[in-house]
Design a protein around this motif. Structure first.
Motif, mmCIF file in Angstrom:
data_model
loop_
_atom_site.group_PDB
_atom_site.id
_atom_site.type_symbol
_atom_site.label_atom_id
_atom_site.label_comp_id
_atom_site.label_asym_id
_atom_site.label_seq_id
_atom_site.Cartn_x
_atom_site.Cartn_y
_atom_site.Cartn_z
ATOM 1 N N THR A 104 0.828 -1.204 0.000
ATOM 2 C CA THR A 104 0.000 0.000 0.000
ATOM 3 C C THR A 104 0.860 1.251 0.000
ATOM 4 O O THR A 104 1.787 1.379 0.812
ATOM 5 N N VAL A 105 0.538 2.167 -0.914
ATOM 6 C CA VAL A 105 1.256 3.440 -0.993
ATOM 7 C C VAL A 105 0.911 4.281 0.239
ATOM 8 O O VAL A 105 -0.260 4.464 0.572
ATOM 9 N N ALA A 106 1.957 4.824 0.901
ATOM 10 C CA ALA A 106 1.778 5.681 2.076
ATOM 11 C C ALA A 106 2.011 7.149 1.733
ATOM 12 O O ALA A 106 1.482 8.038 2.398
ATOM 13 N N ALA A 107 2.823 7.391 0.691
ATOM 14 C CA ALA A 107 3.157 8.766 0.304
ATOM 15 C C ALA A 107 3.784 8.745 -1.080
ATOM 16 O O ALA A 107 4.164 7.688 -1.591
ATOM 17 N N ILE A 108 3.873 9.923 -1.675
ATOM 18 C CA ILE A 108 4.645 10.087 -2.914
ATOM 19 C C ILE A 108 5.659 11.195 -2.674
ATOM 20 O O ILE A 108 5.313 12.251 -2.145
ATOM 21 N N GLU A 109 6.892 10.933 -3.059
ATOM 22 C CA GLU A 109 7.941 11.947 -2.990
ATOM 23 C C GLU A 109 8.124 12.511 -4.399
ATOM 24 O O GLU A 109 8.558 11.806 -5.307
ATOM 25 N N TYR A 110 7.748 13.800 -4.559
ATOM 26 C CA TYR A 110 7.818 14.447 -5.867
ATOM 27 C C TYR A 110 9.134 15.177 -6.039
ATOM 28 O O TYR A 110 9.586 15.905 -5.147
ATOM 29 N N THR A 111 9.739 14.976 -7.219
ATOM 30 C CA THR A 111 10.921 15.728 -7.632
ATOM 31 C C THR A 111 10.648 16.259 -9.030
ATOM 32 O O THR A 111 9.738 15.778 -9.714
ATOM 33 N N ALA A 112 11.426 17.233 -9.445
ATOM 34 C CA ALA A 112 11.205 17.812 -10.772
ATOM 35 C C ALA A 112 12.484 18.411 -11.306
ATOM 36 O O ALA A 112 13.361 18.830 -10.540
ATOM 37 N N TYR A 113 12.579 18.471 -12.617
ATOM 38 C CA TYR A 113 13.534 19.354 -13.265
ATOM 39 C C TYR A 113 12.800 20.687 -13.281
ATOM 40 O O TYR A 113 12.013 20.958 -14.193
ATOM 41 N N GLU A 114 13.013 21.483 -12.229
ATOM 42 C CA GLU A 114 12.161 22.647 -11.991
ATOM 43 C C GLU A 114 12.138 23.642 -13.147
ATOM 44 O O GLU A 114 11.071 24.100 -13.537
ATOM 45 N N GLU A 115 13.281 23.967 -13.703
ATOM 46 C CA GLU A 115 13.298 24.940 -14.797
ATOM 47 C C GLU A 115 12.535 24.406 -16.010
ATOM 48 O O GLU A 115 11.748 25.122 -16.632
ATOM 49 N N MET A 116 12.744 23.142 -16.317
ATOM 50 C CA MET A 116 12.044 22.518 -17.449
ATOM 51 C C MET A 116 10.537 22.432 -17.159
ATOM 52 O O MET A 116 9.711 22.708 -18.036
ATOM 53 N N ALA A 117 10.174 22.065 -15.932
ATOM 54 C CA ALA A 117 8.758 21.964 -15.563
ATOM 55 C C ALA A 117 8.087 23.335 -15.602
ATOM 56 O O ALA A 117 6.958 23.463 -16.087
ATOM 57 N N GLU A 118 8.786 24.363 -15.114
ATOM 58 C CA GLU A 118 8.219 25.724 -15.163
ATOM 59 C C GLU A 118 7.991 26.157 -16.609
ATOM 60 O O GLU A 118 6.977 26.782 -16.917
ATOM 61 N N GLN A 119 8.918 25.821 -17.490
ATOM 62 C CA GLN A 119 8.750 26.160 -18.903
ATOM 63 C C GLN A 119 7.538 25.422 -19.477
ATOM 64 O O GLN A 119 6.749 26.009 -20.228
ATOM 65 N N SER A 120 7.376 24.167 -19.108
ATOM 66 C CA SER A 120 6.205 23.403 -19.561
ATOM 67 C C SER A 120 4.915 24.019 -19.036
ATOM 68 O O SER A 120 3.944 24.156 -19.782
ATOM 69 N N PHE A 121 4.908 24.382 -17.753
ATOM 70 C CA PHE A 121 3.720 25.037 -17.190
ATOM 71 C C PHE A 121 3.403 26.309 -17.968
ATOM 72 O O PHE A 121 2.245 26.590 -18.285
ATOM 73 N N TYR A 122 4.410 27.078 -18.267
ATOM 74 C CA TYR A 122 4.226 28.331 -19.014
ATOM 75 C C TYR A 122 3.608 28.043 -20.386
ATOM 76 O O TYR A 122 2.639 28.691 -20.792
ATOM 77 N N GLU A 123 4.168 27.069 -21.108
ATOM 78 C CA GLU A 123 3.670 26.746 -22.447
ATOM 79 C C GLU A 123 2.240 26.191 -22.397
ATOM 80 O O GLU A 123 1.408 26.537 -23.242
ATOM 81 N N ILE A 124 1.955 25.355 -21.419
ATOM 82 C CA ILE A 124 0.604 24.806 -21.254
ATOM 83 C C ILE A 124 -0.377 25.933 -20.949
ATOM 84 O O ILE A 124 -1.483 25.999 -21.501
#
Length: 168
Positions: A73-93
């Motif tokens: 059973t999943v107890a948690a999720i640990e999120y990581t990101a390539y923040e600069e790339m993710a921010e650019q994706s958020f911007y484009e979306i």
């Protein structure tokens, strides 16, 4: 209880023309460390009450599920990101959504770090003059975010073992 650091600035910025979503690349973070709290969500919504040309809002709240994977059973999720790339994706979306739909406002927030089951990890908030468009835009945004952003989730099981999350 330790105090959480929250980057409470949205991925939206006014443009030189005055309409959010045109022209300026955002420099604000859409990431929040840990869970996205109900207080944060409520405050974000409350800030829009003075915007009287808005007739409809819609929100999506992504919550960590207690999935059972291979008997664990999943107890948690640990999120990581390539923040600069993710921010650019958020911007484009975001820009694509403003081009496709008649929106007044749009905000995207995603968790980084550990988020326990039952806690919120994604908050997408759209506003428009009319109601129909907020439903269509929100579905578009959530699907685009899941497909195109460089955010990764490590599902941590109750026994502290883990597996990398597959977006579906």
């Amino acid at each position: 209880m330790s105090e959480k650091k929250e980057n409470i600035l949205p991925v939206s910025a006014p443009s030189p023309s005055g309409r959010a979503g045109e022209g300026i690349k955002p420099k604000k973070s859409s990431f929040i460390q840990g869970q996205i709290t109900s207080e944060f969500i409520g405050n974000s919504i409350a800030k829009h009450q003075s915007k009287t040309t808005i007739g409809a809002h819609n929100i999506f709240l992504g919550q960590v599920r207690a999935d059972v994977i291979e008997g664990k059973t999943v107890a948690a999720i640990e999120y990581t990101a390539y923040e600069e790339m993710a921010e650019q994706s958020f911007y484009e979306i975001r820009e694509a959504a403003f081009a496709k739909y008649e929106l007044s406002c749009l905000h995207i927030y995603h968790s980084l770090g550990t988020v326990k089951t039952g806690e919120i990890c994604l908050f997408v908030f759209v506003s428009a003059p009319r109601r129909k468009v907020v439903y269509e835009a929100l579905e578009f945004l959530v699907e685009e975010i899941k497909e195109k952003t460089a955010i990764f989730g490590k599902e941590i099981f109750e026994d502290e073992s883990y597996t990398w999350k597959m977006n579906t």
